[in-house]
Design a protein around this motif. Structure first.
Motif, PDB file in Angstrom:
ATOM      1  N   ALA A   5       7.838   0.537  -3.488  1.00 19.46           N
ATOM      2  CA  ALA A   5       6.747   0.134  -2.594  1.00 19.46           C
ATOM      3  C   ALA A   5       6.347   1.278  -1.677  1.00 19.46           C
ATOM      4  O   ALA A   5       5.462   1.127  -0.834  1.00 19.46           O
ATOM      5  N   HIS A   6       7.014   2.425  -1.815  1.00 20.03           N
ATOM      6  CA  HIS A   6       6.728   3.578  -0.970  1.00 20.03           C
ATOM      7  C   HIS A   6       5.721   4.509  -1.655  1.00 20.03           C
ATOM      8  O   HIS A   6       5.938   4.963  -2.769  1.00 20.03           O
ATOM      9  N   ALA A   7       4.634   4.804  -0.951  1.00 21.71           N
ATOM     10  CA  ALA A   7       3.601   5.685  -1.492  1.00 21.71           C
ATOM     11  C   ALA A   7       3.762   7.113  -0.997  1.00 21.71           C
ATOM     12  O   ALA A   7       2.901   7.956  -1.213  1.00 21.71           O
ATOM     13  N   TYR A  23       5.866   6.651 -12.179  1.00 22.94           N
ATOM     14  CA  TYR A  23       6.093   6.316 -10.774  1.00 22.94           C
ATOM     15  C   TYR A  23       5.132   5.176 -10.451  1.00 22.94           C
ATOM     16  O   TYR A  23       3.914   5.379 -10.334  1.00 22.94           O
ATOM     17  N   ILE A  24       5.667   3.952 -10.361  1.00 30.66           N
ATOM     18  CA  ILE A  24       4.825   2.764 -10.239  1.00 30.66           C
ATOM     19  C   ILE A  24       4.965   2.182  -8.833  1.00 30.66           C
ATOM     20  O   ILE A  24       6.067   1.907  -8.359  1.00 30.66           O
ATOM     21  N   LEU A  25       3.819   2.018  -8.191  1.00 26.86           N
ATOM     22  CA  LEU A  25       3.793   1.430  -6.851  1.00 26.86           C
ATOM     23  C   LEU A  25       3.678  -0.083  -6.941  1.00 26.86           C
ATOM     24  O   LEU A  25       2.920  -0.623  -7.755  1.00 26.86           O
ATOM     25  N   GLN A  26       4.444  -0.752  -6.104  1.00 25.61           N
ATOM     26  CA  GLN A  26       4.359  -2.201  -6.001  1.00 25.61           C
ATOM     27  C   GLN A  26       3.206  -2.578  -5.064  1.00 25.61           C
ATOM     28  O   GLN A  26       2.913  -1.832  -4.114  1.00 25.61           O
ATOM     29  N   PRO A  27       2.573  -3.686  -5.271  1.00 20.31           N
ATOM     30  CA  PRO A  27       2.849  -4.624  -6.362  1.00 20.31           C
ATOM     31  C   PRO A  27       2.241  -4.132  -7.683  1.00 20.31           C
ATOM     32  O   PRO A  27       1.164  -3.534  -7.688  1.00 20.31           O
TER      33      PRO A  27
END
Length: 245
Positions: A5-7, A23-27
């Motif tokens: 969840a960290h950008a 590198y996948i950002l939530q949601p």
């Protein structure tokens, strides 16, 4: 795959250092995650396949060298027919039938040390020493275990030296063999001849060896022993010393 969840860019940098595939950002939706996993599996499979092919290539090269050595050895004794050489000749791995070559026989007369080299390693090291000595001539050569303690070597190429030069180089090589391997050696050389005549030429070398009843070391060209000055340069040990590791 990093799912976070960290950008923060610092996290992405660290992920790259760790060789992460994504590198996948939530949601994030399940289809996105599923696609990322699919690509990662494909990359891992491709990497594993590449490594396997490289290992197979290395093994093929080793087996090919053994095949060439055995084929030449068998050809000298009349076991292999000319037709069996065509594929190797097409690849340039062995000389063409009409190509002029030198055929040598090296005989280990006696060991001066308790350390006795294994035949295969001895043959490989002889080949590397000779290759380094003839490097300036851009020659090809192959060494093989004949009937231990005798070894054969075929040398060919466009820069094939004349017999006097060859004799002088062999004086150096023989001296180097004796110092490096700690043994007494004799090298027998026949006049250059077409590759297709190697079976007959090899028999001549066998006769030269048998005539050396006193088991004297040195270089023999034909039925005579030569003793010319050594003018060759010392081989660069770093190129073949790795064989000993």
């Amino acid at each position: 795959i990093v799912l976070t969840a960290h950008a923060d860019f610092a996290y992405a940098q660290e992920a790259l250092k760790l060789a992460c595939t994504d590198y996948i950002l939530q949601p994030a939706s399940y289809p996105v995650i599923e696609e990322s996993v699919r690509r990662a599996v494909q990359e891992l499979c491709a990497t594993a396949k590449k490594k396997e092919l490289e290992q197979m290539g290395d093994e093929y090269k080793k087996q090919e060298k053994i095949l060439i050595r055995n084929s030449i050895k068998n050809y000298l004794t009349g076991v292999v027919s000319k037709s069996q050489f065509f594929k190797l000749q097409e690849k340039g791995k062995v000389p063409a039938m009409e190509q002029t070559v030198y055929l040598l026989m090296t005989q280990i007369i006696r060991w001066n040390s308790s350390e006795i080299w294994q035949p295969r390693l001895l043959s490989d090291t002889m080949e590397n020493i000779a290759a380094e000595t003839f490097e300036q001539n851009h020659l090809q050569l192959i060494s093989f275990v004949s009937d231990y303690p005798c070894f054969g070597m075929v040398i060919w190429g466009d820069g094939l030296p004349d017999e006097d030069t060859m004799d002088c180089r062999l004086q150096f090589i023989n001296s180097f063999y004796q110092q490096f391997f700690k043994c007494e050696t004799a090298i027998y050389m026949a006049a250059p001849s077409p590759f297709q005549d190697l079976e007959k030429t090899w028999q001549n070398l066998v006769n030269y060896r048998d005539d050396n009843v006193s088991l004297s070391n040195g270089v023999y060209t034909g039925e005579r022993k030569t003793d010319k000055g050594i003018t060759s340069r010392v081989p660069e040990v770093r190129r073949w010393s790795g064989l000993l590791k």
